[in-house]
Design an enzyme around this catalytic site. Sequence first.
Site, PDB file in Angstrom:
ATOM      1  N   HIS A  94      -3.700  -5.554   1.252  1.00 47.13           N
ATOM      2  CA  HIS A  94      -3.291  -5.881   2.617  1.00 47.13           C
ATOM      3  C   HIS A  94      -3.700  -7.316   2.952  1.00 47.13           C
ATOM      4  O   HIS A  94      -4.709  -7.814   2.456  1.00 47.13           O
ATOM      5  CB  HIS A  94      -3.979  -4.956   3.626  1.00 47.13           C
ATOM      6  CG  HIS A  94      -3.492  -3.556   3.610  1.00 47.13           C
ATOM      7  ND1 HIS A  94      -2.301  -3.164   4.164  1.00 47.13           N
ATOM      8  CD2 HIS A  94      -4.061  -2.425   3.117  1.00 47.13           C
ATOM      9  CE1 HIS A  94      -2.146  -1.859   4.023  1.00 47.13           C
ATOM     10  NE2 HIS A  94      -3.202  -1.381   3.386  1.00 47.13           N
ATOM     11  N   CYS A 140       0.829  -1.205   0.000  1.00 46.45           N
ATOM     12  CA  CYS A 140       0.000   0.000   0.000  1.00 46.45           C
ATOM     13  C   CYS A 140       0.868   1.262   0.000  1.00 46.45           C
ATOM     14  O   CYS A 140       1.487   1.572  -1.011  1.00 46.45           O
ATOM     15  CB  CYS A 140      -0.978  -0.036   1.163  1.00 46.45           C
ATOM     16  SG  CYS A 140      -2.356   1.124   0.979  1.00 46.45           S
TER      17      CYS A 140
END
Length: 489
Positions: A444, A338
């Site tokens: 994630h 991310c």
Amino acid sequence: MIPNVVNGRARCVMVLGTTSGAGKSWLATALCRWYARQGLRVAPFKAQNMSNNARVVAGGEIGSAQYFQALAARAEPDVRMNPLLLKPERDTHSQVILMGQVSNELSELPWRGRSERVWPQIAQALDALRAENDAVVIEGAGSPAEINLMASDIVNLRVARHSEARCLLVTDIDRGGAFAHLYGTWALMPPADRDMLAGFVLNKFRGDAALLAPAPQQLQQLTGVPTVATLPMWWQHGLPEEDGVFDDRSVSSGEVTRTIAAIAYPRISNLDEFQPLKNIAGVRLRWARSPADVAGADWIILPGSKHTSSDLGWMRAQGLDRAVAAHASRGGIVLGVCGGLQMLGEALIDPHGVDGNGPGLGLLPLVTVFAADKTVRHREAAFSSLMGPWAALSGITVRGYEIHHGQTAEHAAMAAAGDRACAVMPDELAWQNNAGNVLGLYLHGLFEDPAVLQALFGVAARTLDAVFDGLADHIDSHFETGVLRSLIE
């Protein structure tokens, strides 16, 4: 079945703490599983959480602690379980998430100006959970004795009063001064609220519990509150920490065969997803804040960040940008997740004032543009063919979640010049460099997927259910007999 519903509303048990880090989150998680194992419908609740560890749930995002507590309770996580989430972006500013969604209006209000604005939604969420369940396990925040904040409190005593909760007050005895912490907290609570305290809990105790006497008895004489549990120190319970895992005990059992250094920048986010790495035999997870911390590492991980540009600036100030680049140039393995993926690119472009502009580390030929709207969603995607040390992930389908403002794409000019990033997941979710050692992805939860752990480490993952049952067994063994039942009878 334990009788526990009063006037059509669930009984509430609340976990308060003498300090942050006393053990509220894991104790609340253990209680959720313990009551669920009694055949009860259980829901967790925390009115306001300040954390950059968040999970995607029905309706938006909540703090990771309440997400895990819901799973422990065998309940479907939803935004009512953590109606207000504060995600720090600077020392004096946080992004405010109300009922799962970003509220720019609340984000600009002063801290004390928010309370009365949000209390109706908090009370409504709690009341709805009470109406649908047999028991609600509530977690407080910080300490209920923070008298500078008591007038605007919406997370501790105001919640306890509204829910008529039976409260446990937990303290970290390993820090020292535990009995003073307990007595001082009790003394600073309003006298009418002290009656809600059903018991004191000593957490992280080492040694012979018999040596505690006569302190618990004296404390009960002073306060009228019994000490109902002494919980031994337990490093390997397997539950991610609420505020991080920055400790010196990140070595699993067995000889260390692989060292993984995760960069611990100031606005690190979603670091709880790396907890499974701590549970793998032979793996050392090291939290890195200086070039010396990454020296000799086999892998370097750049985790998520709540403020990518400022964390990247911090890395440069520490010299970690050069250390990561040198590691990659030697063929060392690098993973960016991310915000970490965004850092690996060539540039950060921020037309809406969301994060900030700046150059990236230049390890992947990518550019990130920050959008005004936030992407928050569950995803399932399969890796295509990967090269080098990541080849074992080829073809594996991963389930995870996205939480980001940035939109990342290949750098057009560099691609035209022949320096291309290899997309290894659909929908611009993951890229790999030409050498194969650098991987960046938006998804994630990579290391929470059993197939990934098996492919990369050759190990079977310890299931979350086993972790939750272990927590419930732990409190069942160390609380005074009958106390846990009495809290909701």
